[in-house]
Write a protein that holds these residues in place. Structure first.
Motif, mmCIF file in Angstrom:
data_model
loop_
_atom_site.group_PDB
_atom_site.id
_atom_site.type_symbol
_atom_site.label_atom_id
_atom_site.label_comp_id
_atom_site.label_asym_id
_atom_site.label_seq_id
_atom_site.Cartn_x
_atom_site.Cartn_y
_atom_site.Cartn_z
ATOM 1 N N GLN A 1 0.828 -1.214 0.000
ATOM 2 C CA GLN A 1 0.000 0.000 0.000
ATOM 3 C C GLN A 1 0.859 1.259 0.000
ATOM 4 N N VAL A 2 1.888 1.272 0.814
ATOM 5 C CA VAL A 2 2.782 2.439 0.868
ATOM 6 C C VAL A 2 3.437 2.634 -0.496
ATOM 7 N N LEU A 3 3.914 1.555 -1.085
ATOM 8 C CA LEU A 3 4.553 1.633 -2.393
ATOM 9 C C LEU A 3 3.583 2.168 -3.442
ATOM 10 N N LEU A 4 2.363 1.666 -3.458
ATOM 11 C CA LEU A 4 1.372 2.116 -4.429
ATOM 12 C C LEU A 4 1.090 3.611 -4.285
ATOM 13 N N LEU A 5 0.921 4.077 -3.063
ATOM 14 C CA LEU A 5 0.663 5.499 -2.833
ATOM 15 C C LEU A 5 1.838 6.364 -3.275
ATOM 16 N N LEU A 6 3.046 5.915 -2.985
ATOM 17 C CA LEU A 6 4.227 6.667 -3.397
ATOM 18 C C LEU A 6 4.379 6.674 -4.918
ATOM 19 N N GLN A 7 4.056 5.555 -5.562
ATOM 20 C CA GLN A 7 4.106 5.512 -7.023
ATOM 21 C C GLN A 7 3.077 6.464 -7.633
ATOM 22 N N GLN A 8 1.901 6.543 -7.036
ATOM 23 C CA GLN A 8 0.879 7.471 -7.523
ATOM 24 C C GLN A 8 1.328 8.916 -7.330
ATOM 25 N N SER A 9 1.981 9.197 -6.203
ATOM 26 C CA SER A 9 2.510 10.534 -5.965
ATOM 27 C C SER A 9 3.578 10.874 -7.003
ATOM 28 N N LEU A 10 4.435 9.924 -7.284
ATOM 29 C CA LEU A 10 5.486 10.143 -8.273
ATOM 30 C C LEU A 10 4.889 10.358 -9.664
ATOM 31 N N ARG B 1 0.894 12.398 1.347
ATOM 32 C CA ARG B 1 0.299 12.486 2.698
ATOM 33 C C ARG B 1 -0.331 11.148 3.098
ATOM 34 N N GLN B 2 -1.008 10.508 2.166
ATOM 35 C CA GLN B 2 -1.619 9.209 2.451
ATOM 36 C C GLN B 2 -0.560 8.140 2.737
ATOM 37 N N ALA B 3 0.546 8.199 2.025
ATOM 38 C CA ALA B 3 1.641 7.256 2.288
ATOM 39 C C ALA B 3 2.188 7.474 3.691
ATOM 40 N N LYS B 4 2.337 8.723 4.075
ATOM 41 C CA LYS B 4 2.824 9.054 5.419
ATOM 42 C C LYS B 4 1.857 8.524 6.477
ATOM 43 N N SER C 1 7.292 6.273 13.246
ATOM 44 C CA SER C 1 7.086 7.642 13.730
ATOM 45 C C SER C 1 7.870 8.637 12.903
ATOM 46 N N PHE C 2 7.357 9.856 12.883
ATOM 47 C CA PHE C 2 7.995 10.971 12.210
ATOM 48 C C PHE C 2 8.362 11.985 13.286
ATOM 49 N N ALA C 3 9.342 12.817 13.013
ATOM 50 C CA ALA C 3 9.766 13.838 13.978
ATOM 51 C C ALA C 3 8.591 14.724 14.334
ATOM 52 N N ALA C 4 8.549 15.188 15.574
ATOM 53 C CA ALA C 4 7.477 16.074 16.037
ATOM 54 C C ALA C 4 7.368 17.274 15.114
ATOM 55 N N GLY C 5 6.141 17.638 14.804
ATOM 56 C CA GLY C 5 5.908 18.784 13.931
ATOM 57 C C GLY C 5 5.814 18.411 12.481
ATOM 58 N N ASN C 6 6.119 17.170 12.127
ATOM 59 C CA ASN C 6 6.063 16.741 10.731
ATOM 60 C C ASN C 6 4.859 15.841 10.462
ATOM 61 N N GLN C 7 4.043 15.580 11.462
ATOM 62 C CA GLN C 7 2.924 14.655 11.246
ATOM 63 C C GLN C 7 1.700 15.329 10.755
ATOM 64 N N VAL D 1 11.532 7.617 5.341
ATOM 65 C CA VAL D 1 10.921 8.657 6.184
ATOM 66 C C VAL D 1 11.548 10.018 5.881
ATOM 67 N N THR D 2 12.856 10.072 5.808
ATOM 68 C CA THR D 2 13.547 11.330 5.543
ATOM 69 C C THR D 2 13.164 11.893 4.178
ATOM 70 N N CYS D 3 13.107 11.028 3.174
ATOM 71 C CA CYS D 3 12.749 11.498 1.832
ATOM 72 C C CYS D 3 11.309 11.980 1.775
ATOM 73 N N LEU D 4 10.445 11.330 2.496
ATOM 74 C CA LEU D 4 9.048 11.756 2.528
ATOM 75 C C LEU D 4 8.942 13.156 3.141
ATOM 76 N N ILE D 5 9.622 13.373 4.241
ATOM 77 C CA ILE D 5 9.623 14.693 4.887
ATOM 78 C C ILE D 5 10.253 15.745 3.968
ATOM 79 N N ASN D 6 11.368 15.385 3.335
ATOM 80 C CA ASN D 6 12.032 16.334 2.434
ATOM 81 C C ASN D 6 11.151 16.681 1.237
ATOM 82 N N ALA D 7 10.451 15.699 0.693
ATOM 83 C CA ALA D 7 9.538 15.964 -0.427
ATOM 84 C C ALA D 7 8.418 16.896 0.014
ATOM 85 N N GLU D 8 7.877 16.659 1.197
ATOM 86 C CA GLU D 8 6.827 17.546 1.731
ATOM 87 C C GLU D 8 7.322 18.980 1.836
#
Length: 151
Positions: A14-23, A133-136, A145-151, A86-93
């Motif tokens: 599911q995570v992979l599918l959501l990330l592929q759709q985002s890409l 966002r859905q992948a996250k 978990s993600f760093a505080a303030g990034n959720q 996780v880091t790449c997801l935050i950086n993309a956001e």
């Protein structure tokens, strides 16, 4: 960072599918806004170059996140892969925020004949962000978990 035993038995599909759709949505933003550089009336559109300064790294982080999710789906289990994802997801956001700002500047400065074109580009960007966002949210549901303030 995560509950190791839980994520090992959980499906990454599911995570992979959501990330592929985002890409995919990001690919459309890249293709459309890059095209504007090759149209005489929009080649110097205010905001486009600046927006691309953030679109390029946003794309890189999505590509890396997709690759990381694919590796996890394939059975690899290193914590460093999850950390990379996780880091790449935050950086993309973070880059997406600047992309959105650039698209707004472009929309404000584009001639009326291209308003629909830029509106479609903005819709694709919204889709890219929504799937990210859905992948996250899926990762959080898996116990990552993600760093505080990034959720």
């Amino acid at each position: 960072m995560y509950q190791q035993s839980y994520y090992r038995v959980n499906s990454w599909k599911q995570v992979l599918l959501l990330l592929q759709q985002s890409l995919y949505a990001e690919e459309m933003v890249c293709a459309m806004t890059s095209e504007l550089f090759h149209i005489p009336k929009t080649k110097d559109l205010k905001g486009n170059s600046e927006m691309h300064n953030h679109l390029v790294p946003a794309s890189y982080h999505r590509v890396t996140a997709v690759g990381s999710a694919q590796r996890l789906k394939n059975g690899e289990q290193q914590r460093s892969i999850v950390d990379t994802l996780v880091t790449c997801l935050i950086n993309a956001e973070n880059q997406d925020k600047k992309v959105r700002q650039g698209l707004q500047v472009m929309e404000e400065n584009i001639s009326p004949e291209f308003k629909t074109f830029i509106s479609v580009s903005i819709k694709w960007q919204e889709q890219a962000e929504s799937y990210l966002r859905q992948a996250k949210e899926s990762l959080i549901a898996m116990g990552i978990s993600f760093a505080a303030g990034n959720q």
